[in-house]
Design an enzyme around this catalytic site. Structure first.
Site, PDB file in Angstrom:
ATOM      1  N   GLY A  22       2.901   2.180  23.175  1.00 50.73           N
ATOM      2  CA  GLY A  22       2.447   3.574  23.204  1.00 50.73           C
ATOM      3  C   GLY A  22       3.379   4.489  22.427  1.00 50.73           C
ATOM      4  O   GLY A  22       2.918   5.364  21.681  1.00 50.73           O
ATOM      5  N   TRP A  29      -7.290  -9.927  -3.343  1.00 52.16           N
ATOM      6  CA  TRP A  29      -8.177 -10.426  -4.394  1.00 52.16           C
ATOM      7  C   TRP A  29      -7.388 -10.963  -5.589  1.00 52.16           C
ATOM      8  O   TRP A  29      -7.726 -12.008  -6.143  1.00 52.16           O
ATOM      9  CB  TRP A  29      -9.127  -9.305  -4.824  1.00 52.16           C
ATOM     10  CG  TRP A  29     -10.115  -9.714  -5.862  1.00 52.16           C
ATOM     11  CD1 TRP A  29     -11.071 -10.685  -5.761  1.00 52.16           C
ATOM     12  CD2 TRP A  29     -10.247  -9.160  -7.164  1.00 52.16           C
ATOM     13  NE1 TRP A  29     -11.794 -10.752  -6.922  1.00 52.16           N
ATOM     14  CE2 TRP A  29     -11.308  -9.823  -7.800  1.00 52.16           C
ATOM     15  CE3 TRP A  29      -9.583  -8.144  -7.843  1.00 52.16           C
ATOM     16  CZ2 TRP A  29     -11.707  -9.527  -9.095  1.00 52.16           C
ATOM     17  CZ3 TRP A  29      -9.980  -7.843  -9.129  1.00 52.16           C
ATOM     18  CH2 TRP A  29     -11.028  -8.526  -9.737  1.00 52.16           C
ATOM     19  N   GLU A  84       9.376   4.666   4.765  1.00 52.02           N
ATOM     20  CA  GLU A  84       9.029   6.085   4.919  1.00 52.02           C
ATOM     21  C   GLU A  84       9.138   6.525   6.374  1.00 52.02           C
ATOM     22  O   GLU A  84       9.575   7.649   6.665  1.00 52.02           O
ATOM     23  CB  GLU A  84       7.628   6.352   4.388  1.00 52.02           C
ATOM     24  CG  GLU A  84       7.242   7.812   4.385  1.00 52.02           C
ATOM     25  CD  GLU A  84       8.077   8.640   3.420  1.00 52.02           C
ATOM     26  OE1 GLU A  84       8.613   9.679   3.861  1.00 52.02           O
ATOM     27  OE2 GLU A  84       8.178   8.268   2.244  1.00 52.02           O
ATOM     28  N   LYS A 130      19.787  12.861   4.032  1.00 60.33           N
ATOM     29  CA  LYS A 130      18.394  12.965   3.583  1.00 60.33           C
ATOM     30  C   LYS A 130      18.210  12.344   2.208  1.00 60.33           C
ATOM     31  O   LYS A 130      17.206  11.667   1.940  1.00 60.33           O
ATOM     32  CB  LYS A 130      17.953  14.425   3.567  1.00 60.33           C
ATOM     33  CG  LYS A 130      17.737  15.004   4.946  1.00 60.33           C
ATOM     34  CD  LYS A 130      17.216  16.417   4.834  1.00 60.33           C
ATOM     35  CE  LYS A 130      16.753  16.944   6.164  1.00 60.33           C
ATOM     36  NZ  LYS A 130      16.018  18.202   6.026  1.00 60.33           N
TER      37      LYS A 130
END
Length: 123
Positions: A17, A49, A71, A96
């Site tokens: 959850g 494919w 990400e 960052k």
């Protein structure tokens, strides 16, 4: 906070959850994550494919899946840094930037895999 009373299947269900909430939140609040997810929709079937062997398919699709995983980590780092304070600080900026570099590296890795597998087929 962590609840140490959760054991066995209850812990697994709660962890699932929390993971789904994290995916939902990242999709809702992070434009880059949404873009990457939308790119996965056509690229995963294309990788299935274009890959001729199970290993090629796994490499093509696995390299795609690494990008949103990184990400997610980048977004978590950014959220944590922003929670500490929104004022500019050299270490916050560095954290960052390094997380962003990890996303860039995962995209570069994905491109290299796709090029190494698909270019020889074209030549």
């Amino acid at each position: 906070m962590a609840n140490h009373n959760n054991k066995g299947w209850r812990r697994v269900v709660r962890a699932f959850g929390y993971s789904m909430k994290g995916l939902k939140d990242c999709f809702e609040f992070e434009e880059a994550f949404r873009q990457e997810v939308f790119l996965l929709i056509p690229l995963i079937p294309l990788g299935l494919w274009l890959g001729e062997t199970p290993v090629e398919r796994a490499m093509l699709i696995g390299s795609l899946l690494i990008v949103p995983i990184v990400e997610l980590l980048n977004s978590a780092i950014e959220a944590n840094v922003d929670r500490v304070g929104l004022e500019k600080h050299e270490l916050s900026g560095r954290a960052k930037d390094i997380a962003s570099a990890a996303v860039f590296s995962s995209i570069a890795f994905c491109l290299v895999i796709w090029i190494l597998i698909l270019v020889p087929k074209v030549l």
